[in-house]
Design a protein around this motif. Structure first.
Motif, PDB file in Angstrom:
ATOM      1  N   TRP A  16       0.842  -1.207   0.000  1.00 28.57           N
ATOM      2  CA  TRP A  16       0.000   0.000   0.000  1.00 28.57           C
ATOM      3  C   TRP A  16       0.873   1.251   0.000  1.00 28.57           C
ATOM      4  O   TRP A  16       0.589   2.227  -0.702  1.00 28.57           O
ATOM      5  CB  TRP A  16      -0.891   0.027   1.236  1.00 28.57           C
ATOM      6  N   THR A  17       1.931   1.226   0.811  1.00 29.78           N
ATOM      7  CA  THR A  17       2.814   2.381   0.919  1.00 29.78           C
ATOM      8  C   THR A  17       3.498   2.661  -0.416  1.00 29.78           C
ATOM      9  O   THR A  17       3.622   3.818  -0.838  1.00 29.78           O
ATOM     10  CB  THR A  17       3.867   2.139   2.008  1.00 29.78           C
ATOM     11  N   LEU A  37       0.791  -6.116  -8.013  1.00 32.72           N
ATOM     12  CA  LEU A  37       2.093  -5.722  -8.556  1.00 32.72           C
ATOM     13  C   LEU A  37       2.903  -4.946  -7.521  1.00 32.72           C
ATOM     14  O   LEU A  37       4.134  -5.095  -7.450  1.00 32.72           O
ATOM     15  CB  LEU A  37       1.883  -4.877  -9.819  1.00 32.72           C
ATOM     16  N   SER A  38       2.229  -4.128  -6.720  1.00 34.22           N
ATOM     17  CA  SER A  38       2.919  -3.415  -5.642  1.00 34.22           C
ATOM     18  C   SER A  38       3.466  -4.407  -4.624  1.00 34.22           C
ATOM     19  O   SER A  38       4.573  -4.233  -4.099  1.00 34.22           O
ATOM     20  CB  SER A  38       1.969  -2.426  -4.958  1.00 34.22           C
ATOM     21  N   LEU A  39       2.677  -5.465  -4.332  1.00 32.18           N
ATOM     22  CA  LEU A  39       3.135  -6.502  -3.405  1.00 32.18           C
ATOM     23  C   LEU A  39       4.338  -7.234  -3.982  1.00 32.18           C
ATOM     24  O   LEU A  39       5.303  -7.543  -3.250  1.00 32.18           O
ATOM     25  CB  LEU A  39       1.994  -7.483  -3.126  1.00 32.18           C
ATOM     26  N   PHE A  73       6.263  11.460   3.491  1.00 30.08           N
ATOM     27  CA  PHE A  73       5.549  10.677   4.500  1.00 30.08           C
ATOM     28  C   PHE A  73       5.535   9.194   4.134  1.00 30.08           C
ATOM     29  O   PHE A  73       5.812   8.329   4.980  1.00 30.08           O
ATOM     30  CB  PHE A  73       4.121  11.206   4.648  1.00 30.08           C
ATOM     31  N   PHE A  74       5.223   8.892   2.882  1.00 28.82           N
ATOM     32  CA  PHE A  74       5.100   7.481   2.503  1.00 28.82           C
ATOM     33  C   PHE A  74       6.463   6.812   2.331  1.00 28.82           C
ATOM     34  O   PHE A  74       6.591   5.602   2.555  1.00 28.82           O
ATOM     35  CB  PHE A  74       4.240   7.347   1.241  1.00 28.82           C
TER      36      PHE A  74
END
Length: 565
Positions: free
Chosen positions: A59-60, A158-160, A327-328
């Motif tokens: 998610w980040t 894909l982010s994972l 932040f992220f």
């Protein structure tokens, strides 16, 4: 909870891992064969948490990439993902300057507003911020409940995949490569926090947010749930009973001052949390000021704070994409630290149990990473956030407390607190009688009593899992309980298997034998003569000391940082 449980358990695990130079599985096999299952239980906890924790990192990453834009995508209500409840306060403010009324994502003139009585409708409508809608409907594509799994969200999948590639790349060469990365991932968040602190306290409304943060509600200390949450937070922050501390400290030099490490990391953890609270609540106070509501109506927790409230805040700051990116990136580096320790714990356990795989460490890490990615796919579906919240509630709560209690009792009563403290003095030098008495009392009485108290009242005040107004079905809670007690079942199963595996002797004799440390239990340098005969780049467990624990004095510095998880 840090003083009564966190620090004592952390010191205990750093000491025993450093003393034995072993990972949790082999360590407990030698230290107390009857409870070898404690090591397996720790590995199971780390394995389960590893699966869903990397989804939060995914998610980040998603938000980090989304921040690379001239305008943040959650600044306004986009028809692609917003509902009629989406209410952009920025658009509403702009509409108000034109003497209009903002309703249903449209600015109506004063004449139309009066004719349709829109002012009253706006006051009574259920409003949701664009950041809220963006997270739920665009990022997660959330379904109505855990019963409706839905399709895999490929941007999240894909982010994972990218998250696991990053973790694999950092750990593929073992603790040597991860140790260097940790210097950056552990220190960079402090840079961002300091920058955001000075920005936050200069915002209008920051004072109200900070005052709300530091004003105590003493009545809440009478609720066992608060103490239970504090204990779980300390377990997440310091990682006792997960196997990570034992794993990482096993790479330390034998005479490293693990007592000093435990104190420094515990105190810095608490102080960092307190400082981070000033950063977060200063901007929450600013958002409350902007929305003209009380601070308590803005405060959220968990994913809501990180991916809904804070993105809404940064969207209102000048140069919003920069603050969102910082932040992220900070969240990403914090998350990677934790994931490094979880994966290192699992891979070290595999290498300890199957020494012939040591020369293929990279392939072991690759295999665990592939398993982690495939196991995490369920969390990238439309019902993924429900599965994540379910696992988060059950995976590292009751079982971790039970493991910590058993570990504490075994070391302080079965092995003997005085005997263990004598072992520690061999590593860090002699200490005063008062020091010995203090830690003996902590480990024998105060720490296990505190953990038993929390465990007991957590069971009394247990409530089934829920997410906002959504109540999880009974079958989902049953799955949660299976996940929660899986490590306990393994511990009991190994206990019975050990008892039955002894060829002869009464039950009492078997208990006595299996509760006694094996002959090969002892300090790492007990086998120093084997050092030059067999070892690999990563150091060897299972009876042969690790090369790095003797030849690399920088290991204890590096892992002081990494144990700050």
């Amino acid at each position: 909870m840090m003083l009564l449980a966190g620090l004592p358990l952390m010191f205990m695990e750093l000491a025993i891992g450093q003393y034995a130079n072993l990972g949790p599985v082999v360590l407990f096999e030698r230290f107390c064969p009857l409870f070898q299952g404690l090591g397996y239980g720790m590995i199971l906890v780390s394995s389960v948490v590893m699966l869903y924790y990397n989804v939060i990192i995914a998610w980040t990453l998603f938000y980090t990439f989304a921040s690379w834009a001239r305008r943040l995508p959650w600044e306004n209500c986009d028809p692609e993902w917003s509902t009629s409840a989406c209410y952009s306060y920025q658009d509403a403010d702009a509409c108000d300057l034109k003497n209009g009324t903002y309703f249903n994502q449209t600015c109506f003139s004063s004449n139309v507003s009066s004719a349709l009585n829109l002012t009253e409708l706006v006051k009574s409508m259920h409003k949701k911020t664009p950041a809220d809608e963006y997270f739920l409907h665009y990022v997660l594509g959330i379904s109505s409940g855990i019963e409706e799994t839905g399709e895999v969200r490929w941007p999240l999948a894909l982010s994972l995949l990218l998250a696991w590639i990053i973790v694999f790349a950092c750990l593929s060469k073992g603790v040597q490569s991860s140790g260097k990365v940790v210097y950056f991932t552990a220190l960079f968040p402090y840079v961002v926090l300091i920058i955001m602190f000075f920005r936050g306290v200069t915002l209008p409304g920051a004072k109200e947010g900070i005052l709300w943060y530091i004003t105590p509600e003493w009545s809440l200390l009478g609720k066992a749930q608060v103490w239970g949450d504090a204990a779980v937070q300390i377990f997440f922050a310091l990682s006792p009973a997960w196997g990570g501390l034992i794993t990482l400290s096993s790479y330390n030099p034998f005479h490293n001052n693990c007592y000093k490490d435990a104190i420094i990391v515990s105190l810095s953890n608490v102080l960092t949390s307190i400082f981070a609270g000033f950063v977060i609540f200063s901007v929450i106070g600013y958002l409350a000021h902007e929305l003209n509501v009380e601070v308590e109506h803005v405060v959220d927790q968990g994913a809501g704070l990180a991916f809904i409230v804070y993105p809404e805040v940064v969207a209102r700051l000048p140069i919003a994409p920069l603050w969102a990116f910082l932040f992220f990136i900070m969240l990403l580096t914090l998350g990677l630290d934790s994931q490094f320790a979880l994966l290192e714990t699992v891979t070290t356990a595999i290498l300890d149990s199957f020494p012939f795989l040591r020369e293929k460490k990279t392939f072991v890490v690759l295999g665990v990473s592939i398993f982690g990615f495939l196991g995490g796919i369920i969390f990238t579906t439309r019902a993924g956030v429900y599965w994540l919240e379910l696992f988060d509630k059950y995976a590292a709560n009751f079982s971790v407390l039970l493991i910590a209690i058993a570990e504490c009792l075994l070391i302080s009563w079965n092995y003997g607190a005085d005997r263990f403290l004598n072992d520690i003095e061999k590593m860090i030098g002699p200490r005063s009688n008062a020091w010995v008495i203090f830690w003996s009392i902590m480990w024998k009485y105060l720490t296990p009593a505190t953990l038993l108290f929390i465990l007991f009242f957590n069971w009394i005040e247990y409530e089934p899992a829920k997410s906002g107004n959504y109540i999880f079905p009974a079958w989902a809670n049953a799955v949660g309980w299976i996940v929660a007690f899986q490590p306990v079942v393994v511990i009991i199963g190994v206990l019975f298997w050990k008892l039955c595996s002894l060829p002869k002797g009464s039950l009492k004799q078997r208990f006595i034998i299996l509760l006694t440390p094996r002959e090969d239990w002892g300090p790492a340098h007990k086998h120093e003569q084997m050092k030059n005969s067999v070892y690999d780049d990563d150091g060897i467990n299972g009876g042969i000391i690790r090369e790095n624990s003797f030849d690399n004095p920088n290991f204890n510095v590096t892992y002081t940082f990494e144990t700050a998880i």
